[in-house]
Design a protein around this motif. Structure first.
Motif, PDB file in Angstrom:
ATOM      1  N   GLY A  84       0.332 101.697-124.791  1.00 57.20           N
ATOM      2  CA  GLY A  84       0.684 100.294-125.001  1.00 57.20           C
ATOM      3  C   GLY A  84       0.646  99.413-123.983  1.00 57.20           C
ATOM      4  N   CYS A 144      -3.350  98.851-124.369  1.00 57.48           N
ATOM      5  CA  CYS A 144      -3.810 100.060-124.038  1.00 57.48           C
ATOM      6  C   CYS A 144      -3.500 101.249-125.004  1.00 57.48           C
ATOM      7  N   GLY A 149      -3.249 104.042-115.479  1.00 55.26           N
ATOM      8  CA  GLY A 149      -4.777 103.827-114.792  1.00 55.26           C
ATOM      9  C   GLY A 149      -5.936 104.365-115.706  1.00 55.26           C
ATOM     10  N   ALA A 150      -5.769 104.265-116.903  1.00 58.23           N
ATOM     11  CA  ALA A 150      -6.814 104.480-117.620  1.00 58.23           C
ATOM     12  C   ALA A 150      -7.728 103.188-117.586  1.00 58.23           C
ATOM     13  N   ARG A 184      -0.431 100.524-116.071  1.00 61.77           N
ATOM     14  CA  ARG A 184       0.542 101.695-116.139  1.00 61.77           C
ATOM     15  C   ARG A 184       0.235 103.175-115.577  1.00 61.77           C
TER      16      ARG A 184
END
Ligand code: FES
Length: 106
Positions: free
Chosen positions: A48, A44, A67-68, A65
């Protein structure tokens, strides 16, 4: 050297699932969306997180982690807290074997 890498037989990555692999030290998530395979960097761009363990919603993967959200097909970032796209990689099926090219797609 830029080359294709064997990932797994097609039947080992059924539709709606993901396989995380390491190619030359680079984490890559290979995803089967309704029979079509896609490969994205498994990292991400926010902080990361490993995307392979995130939920798949349609053609979107959600970072576990914070929510992206990213397009599995294009790597485009779709929701914060990430703001940068992730790399995508060419995928092909050769003789029933899913293969990923180790250089990002354009
Ligand atoms: S590490 Fe992916 S949203 Fe924070």
């Amino acid at each position: 050297m830029a080359q294709w890498h064997d990932i797994a037989p097609v039947e080992e990555i059924p539709p709606g699932t993901c396989r995380s692999v390491d190619i030359d030290g680079r984490p890559i998530a290979v995803i089967n969306l309704d029979g079509e395979f896609y490969a994205i960097e498994d990292l991400c761009t926010h902080d990361g997180g490993d995307l392979a363990s995130g939920d798949i919603e349609g053609d979107v993967i959600v970072c576990p982690r914070h929510g992206a959200r990213f397009s599995i097909k294009t790597g485009e970032v779709l929701a914060p807290p990430a703001y940068e796209d992730i790399a995508t990689f060419p995928v092909r099926v050769e003789n029933g074997m899913v293969q990923v090219f180790d250089q990002p797609a354009d």
